[in-house]
Design an enzyme around this catalytic site. Structure first.
Site, PDB file in Angstrom:
ATOM      1  N   GLU A 156       0.859  -1.188   0.000  1.00  0.00           N
ATOM      2  CA  GLU A 156       0.000   0.000   0.000  1.00  0.00           C
ATOM      3  C   GLU A 156       0.890   1.231   0.000  1.00  0.00           C
ATOM      4  O   GLU A 156       1.793   1.353   0.821  1.00  0.00           O
ATOM      5  CB  GLU A 156      -0.908  -0.019   1.230  1.00  0.00           C
ATOM      6  CG  GLU A 156      -1.572   1.293   1.587  1.00  0.00           C
ATOM      7  CD  GLU A 156      -2.452   1.844   0.475  1.00  0.00           C
ATOM      8  OE1 GLU A 156      -2.295   3.047   0.152  1.00  0.00           O
ATOM      9  OE2 GLU A 156      -3.270   1.078  -0.073  1.00  0.00           O
TER      10      GLU A 156
ATOM     11  N   ASN B  60      -9.929   4.704  -0.546  1.00  0.00           N
ATOM     12  CA  ASN B  60     -11.257   5.309  -0.641  1.00  0.00           C
ATOM     13  C   ASN B  60     -12.283   4.637   0.261  1.00  0.00           C
ATOM     14  O   ASN B  60     -13.307   5.237   0.587  1.00  0.00           O
ATOM     15  CB  ASN B  60     -11.757   5.246  -2.095  1.00  0.00           C
ATOM     16  CG  ASN B  60     -11.747   6.598  -2.777  1.00  0.00           C
ATOM     17  OD1 ASN B  60     -11.260   7.583  -2.223  1.00  0.00           O
ATOM     18  ND2 ASN B  60     -12.271   6.661  -3.984  1.00  0.00           N
ATOM     19  N   THR B  61     -12.016   3.400   0.658  1.00  0.00           N
ATOM     20  CA  THR B  61     -12.975   2.706   1.521  1.00  0.00           C
ATOM     21  C   THR B  61     -13.150   3.439   2.846  1.00  0.00           C
ATOM     22  O   THR B  61     -14.239   3.419   3.438  1.00  0.00           O
ATOM     23  CB  THR B  61     -12.523   1.255   1.771  1.00  0.00           C
ATOM     24  OG1 THR B  61     -12.212   0.644   0.514  1.00  0.00           O
ATOM     25  CG2 THR B  61     -13.617   0.444   2.450  1.00  0.00           C
TER      26      THR B  61
ATOM     27  N   VAL C 112       4.023   0.672  -5.911  1.00  0.00           N
ATOM     28  CA  VAL C 112       4.368  -0.182  -7.048  1.00  0.00           C
ATOM     29  C   VAL C 112       4.630   0.708  -8.258  1.00  0.00           C
ATOM     30  O   VAL C 112       3.812   1.560  -8.603  1.00  0.00           O
ATOM     31  CB  VAL C 112       3.260  -1.204  -7.336  1.00  0.00           C
ATOM     32  CG1 VAL C 112       3.496  -1.919  -8.661  1.00  0.00           C
ATOM     33  CG2 VAL C 112       3.182  -2.220  -6.207  1.00  0.00           C
TER      34      VAL C 112
ATOM     35  N   HIS D 202     -21.001  13.235  -6.924  1.00  0.00           N
ATOM     36  CA  HIS D 202     -21.901  12.969  -5.789  1.00  0.00           C
ATOM     37  C   HIS D 202     -22.649  14.253  -5.488  1.00  0.00           C
ATOM     38  O   HIS D 202     -22.035  15.319  -5.367  1.00  0.00           O
ATOM     39  CB  HIS D 202     -21.101  12.522  -4.566  1.00  0.00           C
ATOM     40  CG  HIS D 202     -21.953  11.927  -3.494  1.00  0.00           C
ATOM     41  ND1 HIS D 202     -22.826  12.683  -2.735  1.00  0.00           N
ATOM     42  CD2 HIS D 202     -22.081  10.654  -3.050  1.00  0.00           C
ATOM     43  CE1 HIS D 202     -23.451  11.893  -1.880  1.00  0.00           C
ATOM     44  NE2 HIS D 202     -23.012  10.650  -2.038  1.00  0.00           N
TER      45      HIS D 202
ATOM     46  N   GLU E  68     -25.465   9.373   1.637  1.00  0.00           N
ATOM     47  CA  GLU E  68     -26.757   9.265   0.978  1.00  0.00           C
ATOM     48  C   GLU E  68     -27.837   8.763   1.930  1.00  0.00           C
ATOM     49  O   GLU E  68     -29.030   8.955   1.706  1.00  0.00           O
ATOM     50  CB  GLU E  68     -26.620   8.292  -0.207  1.00  0.00           C
ATOM     51  CG  GLU E  68     -27.657   8.462  -1.274  1.00  0.00           C
ATOM     52  CD  GLU E  68     -27.143   7.987  -2.618  1.00  0.00           C
ATOM     53  OE1 GLU E  68     -27.373   8.693  -3.612  1.00  0.00           O
ATOM     54  OE2 GLU E  68     -26.507   6.924  -2.676  1.00  0.00           O
TER      55      GLU E  68
ATOM     56  N   ARG F 180     -30.564  11.222   2.997  1.00  0.00           N
ATOM     57  CA  ARG F 180     -31.734  11.302   2.112  1.00  0.00           C
ATOM     58  C   ARG F 180     -32.569  10.033   2.190  1.00  0.00           C
ATOM     59  O   ARG F 180     -33.797  10.078   2.106  1.00  0.00           O
ATOM     60  CB  ARG F 180     -31.283  11.549   0.670  1.00  0.00           C
ATOM     61  CG  ARG F 180     -30.868  12.999   0.412  1.00  0.00           C
ATOM     62  CD  ARG F 180     -30.338  13.204  -0.995  1.00  0.00           C
ATOM     63  NE  ARG F 180     -29.019  12.602  -1.165  1.00  0.00           N
ATOM     64  CZ  ARG F 180     -28.614  11.984  -2.260  1.00  0.00           C
ATOM     65  NH1 ARG F 180     -29.429  11.849  -3.287  1.00  0.00           N
ATOM     66  NH2 ARG F 180     -27.397  11.499  -2.337  1.00  0.00           N
TER      67      ARG F 180
ATOM     68  N   HIS G  97     -16.850  12.011  -7.600  1.00  0.00           N
ATOM     69  CA  HIS G  97     -16.982  11.013  -6.538  1.00  0.00           C
ATOM     70  C   HIS G  97     -16.480   9.625  -6.939  1.00  0.00           C
ATOM     71  O   HIS G  97     -15.805   8.963  -6.157  1.00  0.00           O
ATOM     72  CB  HIS G  97     -18.438  10.929  -6.105  1.00  0.00           C
ATOM     73  CG  HIS G  97     -18.689  10.001  -4.958  1.00  0.00           C
ATOM     74  ND1 HIS G  97     -18.035  10.127  -3.744  1.00  0.00           N
ATOM     75  CD2 HIS G  97     -19.511   8.918  -4.834  1.00  0.00           C
ATOM     76  CE1 HIS G  97     -18.443   9.187  -2.921  1.00  0.00           C
ATOM     77  NE2 HIS G  97     -19.326   8.426  -3.555  1.00  0.00           N
ATOM     78  N   HIS G  98     -16.826   9.172  -8.114  1.00  0.00           N
ATOM     79  CA  HIS G  98     -16.488   7.798  -8.502  1.00  0.00           C
ATOM     80  C   HIS G  98     -16.198   7.749  -9.997  1.00  0.00           C
ATOM     81  O   HIS G  98     -16.872   8.405 -10.796  1.00  0.00           O
ATOM     82  CB  HIS G  98     -17.657   6.869  -8.176  1.00  0.00           C
ATOM     83  CG  HIS G  98     -17.327   5.409  -8.257  1.00  0.00           C
ATOM     84  ND1 HIS G  98     -16.891   4.684  -7.176  1.00  0.00           N
ATOM     85  CD2 HIS G  98     -17.364   4.544  -9.298  1.00  0.00           C
ATOM     86  CE1 HIS G  98     -16.675   3.419  -7.543  1.00  0.00           C
ATOM     87  NE2 HIS G  98     -16.958   3.320  -8.833  1.00  0.00           N
TER      88      HIS G  98
ATOM     89  N   GLU H 200     -12.441  -0.270  -7.744  1.00  0.00           N
ATOM     90  CA  GLU H 200     -12.640   0.892  -8.617  1.00  0.00           C
ATOM     91  C   GLU H 200     -11.606   1.004  -9.720  1.00  0.00           C
ATOM     92  O   GLU H 200     -11.787   1.780 -10.657  1.00  0.00           O
ATOM     93  CB  GLU H 200     -12.664   2.175  -7.786  1.00  0.00           C
ATOM     94  CG  GLU H 200     -13.290   3.349  -8.518  1.00  0.00           C
ATOM     95  CD  GLU H 200     -13.360   4.616  -7.681  1.00  0.00           C
ATOM     96  OE1 GLU H 200     -13.661   5.686  -8.252  1.00  0.00           O
ATOM     97  OE2 GLU H 200     -13.125   4.544  -6.459  1.00  0.00           O
TER      98      GLU H 200
ATOM     99  N   ARG I 161     -23.002   5.019 -10.849  1.00  0.00           N
ATOM    100  CA  ARG I 161     -22.970   4.067  -9.749  1.00  0.00           C
ATOM    101  C   ARG I 161     -24.013   4.423  -8.702  1.00  0.00           C
ATOM    102  O   ARG I 161     -24.063   5.553  -8.235  1.00  0.00           O
ATOM    103  CB  ARG I 161     -21.590   4.013  -9.089  1.00  0.00           C
ATOM    104  CG  ARG I 161     -21.571   3.042  -7.905  1.00  0.00           C
ATOM    105  CD  ARG I 161     -20.207   2.955  -7.271  1.00  0.00           C
ATOM    106  NE  ARG I 161     -19.794   4.175  -6.598  1.00  0.00           N
ATOM    107  CZ  ARG I 161     -20.225   4.570  -5.409  1.00  0.00           C
ATOM    108  NH1 ARG I 161     -21.128   3.873  -4.767  1.00  0.00           N
ATOM    109  NH2 ARG I 161     -19.764   5.683  -4.873  1.00  0.00           N
TER     110      ARG I 161
ATOM    111  N   GLY J 154     -23.942   2.682  -2.374  1.00  0.00           N
ATOM    112  CA  GLY J 154     -23.918   1.391  -1.701  1.00  0.00           C
ATOM    113  C   GLY J 154     -23.403   0.262  -2.564  1.00  0.00           C
ATOM    114  O   GLY J 154     -23.057  -0.814  -2.072  1.00  0.00           O
TER     115      GLY J 154
END
Length: 567
Positions: free
Chosen positions: A154, A162-163, A276, A361, A374, A377, A500-501, A530, A540, A543
């Protein structure tokens, strides 16, 4: 005379203690709450900094150790934050500043003590996993449980990627918890909801794999200690499907902490601050990676490589390259998510798909990069514009809500909710602590504070509550109406879209094997999370990232282990 003598002895004792190893405490605000430190000092020199109490997640332990070590080494509180743990780093520094102010210490700053370089040698393993987020940890554990040797590398100083930023939960169909709660769901319904959310651009094979295996991955995670005890709604889903921790806590840090603990118990060789630089190939097979650690470069020879380095949402140049209209947008991503893994896979023959599909997002704190889950909401919060009026079905897909917000005056909106939602969702307490939320004891007070029309806001809320009572939103066709909003105090957070993604990335098959442009498998090379493309199509659903990274992380780890046994 006796009292005077005792007083003099006490004073001398305090002076002696203050000069030779006194300790003073200080408190600062971290990501999850207060951080208390104890600072041991002699004269004006800090000898040791200990973290005494905190509410941070376990993945920040290394960040805490790094910050406290650097403060002592430099005799300076203004040291660099650990990337990916900014709030924790700032909280510790604030606590140390408070402590030294209490003690009246005047620091004499000095240069950082240089670490001795450790000579690194080439090594060999069965499987090397690149990336320590949810996908990488899942892959490493899955491979290790198959009985092979695993090294995980890592590039950051801490696990999670991102998790660590995932909040809402993890979607799954036919889970044991859904069955227990009487929620009727199926992998086919999950498939259709996600296909619709992805504008029918999803890779059908990959999507079916994710939805079919989603219930099993919940069991896999829970069996390893994950706290997934609640199920609720999220945008784009037709039933309660998003699994989350008790009290609505953020899912990502919990998963990282859980899997990090499992990896440690399994004895997986985890190498942090290790980037890496190259995937190594011999003929048509991948045979390892070249790694750089603090300036030293060495090779890890491996029979199989799993790439789990994430997308490119934090690389503004790469985002603008593939989608120019998002140039200069903010990002909710970890600073580690810069896309070099995608480039490395491409350099050994892997092909890329859906690279222009980049999601924003809709509920990111305006002029900030902090994302509002989210789930707010999902629990019933509404979005209003500067007129105090709703303008969209709040649970539409992220791209639709983002576009609608940008069409409003100021290109932002206010996420409005009440105390009942705060009580239901623990994540909101952090938003309040950080100053993101404005509160009012009445809607009139809230409207005045955020600068919207009082009459309109009250009318909007009354109308919305009537929809809840009737079970039907005739204005925006919102079909999930969990509660009336009427319990004071009321809250509002100004939000706008941010990158966001990234849905695009490396092309894989349902076995998580990396593919070439002509659809051939690159032997010994796997990818999950991802970094890959095709699962989510053009958009996406909230969730689904957690489902994606764990399902395909599990597949990649299992298959890489089996491949390594046979080659």
């Amino acid at each position: 005379m006796k009292k005077r003598l005792i007083s003099m002895i006490s004073a001398l004792s305090l002076l002696f203690t203050a000069s030779y190893g006194a300790e003073v405490e200080g408190i600062g605000k971290g990501y999850k709450g207060d951080i208390k430190v104890g600072v041991t000092y002699e004269g004006n020199e800090i000898k040791e900094v200990k973290v005494l109490e905190h509410q941070e997640t376990n993945f920040t332990k290394r960040a805490m150790k790094e910050i406290t070590k650097n403060i002592v080494a430099t005799q300076n509180v203004d040291v660099d934050n650990v990337a990916g743990a900014t709030y924790t780093s700032e909280g510790i520094k604030e606590a140390v500043k408070s402590a030294i102010a209490t003690a009246g210490i005047v620091l004499n700053s000095k240069s950082a003590v240089k670490e001795e370089k450790v000579a690194l040698t080439d090594t060999t393993t069965d499987v090397v996993v690149v990336g320590g987020g949810g996908a990488g940890l899942t892959a490493a554990i899955s491979a290790k449980e198959k009985g092979v040797n695993v090294i995980l590398v890592e590039k950051m100083a801490m696990l999670g990627g991102n998790t660590n930023y995932a909040t809402a939960g993890i979607n799954a169909a036919n889970s044991k918890l859904q069955q227990k709660l009487g929620i009727e769901d199926s992998s086919e319904l999950f498939y259709q909801d996600t296909l619709k959310g992805g504008k029918n651009k999803n890779n059908p094979e990959l999507l079916k794999t994710m939805t079919d295996r989603s219930g099993d991955i919940i069991t896999w995670l829970v069996d390893r200690g994950a706290d997934l005890t609640e199920v609720t709604y999220t945008g784009g889903q037709s039933v309660k499907r998003i699994h989350r921790p008790t009290g609505g806590k953020a899912v990502g840090p919990m998963i990282v902490e859980t899997l990090g603990n499992v990896a440690e118990k399994e004895g997986i060789d985890i190498r942090l601050e290790s980037s890496v630089k190259e995937i190594l190939k011999d003929g048509d097979k991948v045979v390892g990676v070249k790694v750089e650690h603090k300036g030293e470069v060495y090779t890890i020879h491996a029979k199989a490589v799993v790439m789990a380095t994430g997308g490119f949402g934090a690389n503004s140049k790469m985002v603008a390259k593939y989608k120019p209209e998002l140039k200069d947008f903010g990002s909710t991503n970890s600073p580690a998510i810069t896309g070099e893994g995608i480039a490395m896979v491409e350099s050994v023959g892997g092909t890329l798909v859906d690279m222009t599909e980049i999601q924003t997002h809709p509920t990111v704190v305006h002029h900030n990069t902090a994302m509002i889950t989210e789930a707010v909401r999902g629990e019933g919060a509404i979005l209003v514009n500067r007129k105090g009026e709703r303008f969209i079905n709040e649970l539409e897909t992220r791209d639709v809500v983002s576009k609608a917000e940008l069409a409003q005056d100021g290109k932002s909106a206010f996420l409005v909710f009440d105390e009942s939602i705060r009580e239901k969702l623990g994540a909101i307490n952090n938003y309040i602590k950080k100053g993101y939320a404005i509160s009012g004891n009445s809607l009139d007070e809230l409207a005045e504070k955020i600068g919207v029309d009082k009459k309109n806001l009250n009318a909007t809320m009354n109308k919305y509550n009537e929809y809840v009572k009737a079970g039907k939103d005739t204005e925006f066709n919102k079909n999930i109406l969990p509660r009336e909003l009427g319990k004071a105090p009321f809250y509002a957070i100004e939000v706008s879209p941010a990158v966001h993604h990234t849905m695009g990335g490396v092309s894989i098959n349902s076995s998580a094997e990396v593919l070439t442009a002509d659809g051939k498998v690159i032997k010994g090379l796997y990818a999950a999370g991802e970094i890959t493309g095709g699962v989510h199509g053009a958009n996406r659903i909230g969730g689904n990232a957690m489902t994606d990274i764990t399902v395909f992380g599990n597949i990649a780890g299992n298959n890489a282990a089996e491949y390594s046994k046979n080659n």
